[in-house]
Design a protein around this motif. Structure first.
Motif, short mmCIF file in Angstrom:
data_model
loop_
_atom_site.label_atom_id
_atom_site.label_comp_id
_atom_site.label_asym_id
_atom_site.label_seq_id
_atom_site.Cartn_x
_atom_site.Cartn_y
_atom_site.Cartn_z
N ILE A 3 0.84 -1.19 0.00
CA ILE A 3 0.00 0.00 0.00
C ILE A 3 0.89 1.25 0.00
CG2 ILE A 3 -1.84 -1.22 1.24
CD1 ILE A 3 -1.16 0.44 3.72
N ALA A 4 0.33 2.34 -0.53
CA ALA A 4 1.06 3.62 -0.52
C ALA A 4 0.32 4.59 0.39
CB ALA A 4 1.15 4.19 -1.93
N ILE A 5 1.08 5.36 1.16
CA ILE A 5 0.48 6.40 1.99
C ILE A 5 1.04 7.74 1.50
CG2 ILE A 5 0.07 7.29 4.32
CD1 ILE A 5 1.23 3.78 4.10
N LEU A 6 0.13 8.58 1.03
CA LEU A 6 0.51 9.85 0.39
C LEU A 6 0.36 10.99 1.39
CD1 LEU A 6 -1.62 9.24 -2.84
CD2 LEU A 6 0.79 8.64 -2.47
N GLY A 7 1.40 11.81 1.49
CA GLY A 7 1.36 12.87 2.49
C GLY A 7 1.57 14.26 1.94
N ASP A 8 0.83 15.23 2.48
CA ASP A 8 1.07 16.66 2.24
C ASP A 8 1.40 16.97 0.77
OD1 ASP A 8 1.81 16.21 5.35
OD2 ASP A 8 1.10 18.24 5.03
N ALA A 22 6.05 6.93 -10.38
CA ALA A 22 6.97 6.02 -9.67
C ALA A 22 6.19 4.86 -9.06
CB ALA A 22 7.73 6.78 -8.59
N LEU A 23 4.99 5.15 -8.58
CA LEU A 23 4.19 4.11 -7.91
C LEU A 23 3.66 3.08 -8.90
CD1 LEU A 23 2.30 6.23 -5.23
CD2 LEU A 23 3.91 4.39 -4.80
N GLU A 24 3.59 3.45 -10.18
CA GLU A 24 3.12 2.48 -11.19
C GLU A 24 4.00 1.23 -11.22
OE1 GLU A 24 2.83 4.39 -14.98
OE2 GLU A 24 1.31 5.79 -14.24
N ASN A 25 5.27 1.39 -10.86
CA ASN A 25 6.20 0.25 -10.89
C ASN A 25 6.39 -0.41 -9.53
OD1 ASN A 25 6.79 0.90 -13.63
ND2 ASN A 25 8.09 2.56 -12.88
N GLU A 26 5.56 -0.04 -8.57
CA GLU A 26 5.75 -0.52 -7.20
C GLU A 26 4.75 -1.62 -6.81
OE1 GLU A 26 8.01 0.08 -4.99
OE2 GLU A 26 8.95 2.01 -5.47
N GLY A 27 3.84 -1.96 -7.72
CA GLY A 27 2.87 -3.00 -7.40
C GLY A 27 1.95 -2.64 -6.23
N VAL A 28 1.64 -1.35 -6.13
CA VAL A 28 0.77 -0.89 -5.04
C VAL A 28 -0.68 -1.21 -5.37
CG1 VAL A 28 -0.14 1.20 -3.95
CG2 VAL A 28 2.33 0.90 -4.22
N GLU A 29 -1.38 -1.78 -4.39
CA GLU A 29 -2.78 -2.13 -4.63
C GLU A 29 -3.76 -1.17 -3.98
OE1 GLU A 29 -3.87 -6.38 -4.31
OE2 GLU A 29 -1.71 -6.71 -4.16
#
Ligand code: ZN
Length: 245
Positions: A3-8, A22-29
């Motif tokens: 999971i990704a946590i997006l801040g500020d 960048a997150l496209e290549n991180e396998g974030v669901e």
């Protein structure tokens, strides 16, 4: 699951888009946000729309509430208040309603890890205090019902670890979790980093590996600066992007 946590994000679309690429290549669901989608920079609307369509849950930041009259502008310094008045002027009623509807805290459980999201502190979160010392960390740990807490607000990424009755700060880009720990993770800022590193900062939690990473990505700072200046927003909000402060 990751999971990704997006801040500020602070209306900085260039930084936000670089993070999303960048997150496209991180396998974030799944995505979450600890708030302050708006304020300071020039693209509140596209930032709101993207966060809304992407995130499972978003908690309110002081700027989100400040832009819609939910938090008194007295809370902010003058240039930040000016940027919020500008932001309020470009949002329509639907966006304002959305920002007003954001709640202050959220608890979630994924893959055996329970975690909480709050923008600032668990100690009266509606006051948006800064978690900057041991005392405020201890207070928030005393109110925390889950092993993990993700926060933002200071724009400085850090791990605060409570283990065996002791609290320590760890400035690192990754932390392997242990069940004996409770951890507050400041996920840093996408749109206005303040740790002298100008790159956008974001957080990835690999649930299966029990690993939390704070990552950085370069973005087109010049473009974001030009937009801030063209919008007539305070000059300082453009210059500070190149200083990381
Ligand atoms: Zn902020």
């Amino acid at each position: 699951m990751r999971i990704a946590i997006l801040g500020d994000i602070h209306s900085n679309l260039e930084a936000f888009e670089a993070v999303l690429r960048a997150l496209e290549n991180e396998g974030v669901e799944r995505y979450f946000s600890i708030g302050d989608i708006v304020g300071y920079a020039a693209d509140p609307l596209p930032c709101i729309n993207r966060v809304k369509s992407l995130c499972s849950f978003i908690v309110a930041g002081n700027h989100d509430w400040g832009a819609v009259g939910h938090l008194d502008l007295e809370y902010f310094n003058e240039p930040a208040g000016d940027a919020l008045l500008w932001t309020a002027g470009v949002l329509d009623e639907r966006d304002k309603h959305y920002l007003r509807s954001l709640s202050l805290t959220y608890e979630e459980s994924i893959g055996g890890w329970d975690f909480t999201l709050v923008h600032s502190t668990l100690d009266r979160p509606e006051e948006f205090k800064y978690l900057v010392n041991l005392q405020s960390a201890r207070k928030t740990f005393s109110l925390l019902k889950t092993p993990l807490l993700f926060i933002g607000h200071t724009h400085v990424p850090v791990f605060i670890i409570e283990e065996a009755g002791e609290i320590k700060c760890l400035t690192a880009n990754r932390l392997k979790l242990a069940r004996s720990m409770r951890v507050i993770v400041n996920v840093g800022s996408i749109g206005q980093p303040r740790d002298r590193d100008v790159r956008a900062c974001y957080c990835i939690f690999d649930i299966d590996a029990g690993l939390i990473e704070l990552k950085r990505i370069e973005y087109d700072i010049k473009k974001a600066q030009v937009k801030i200046l063209q919008a007539g927003l305070p000059t300082r909000f453009a210059t500070r992007l190149a200083e990381g402060w």
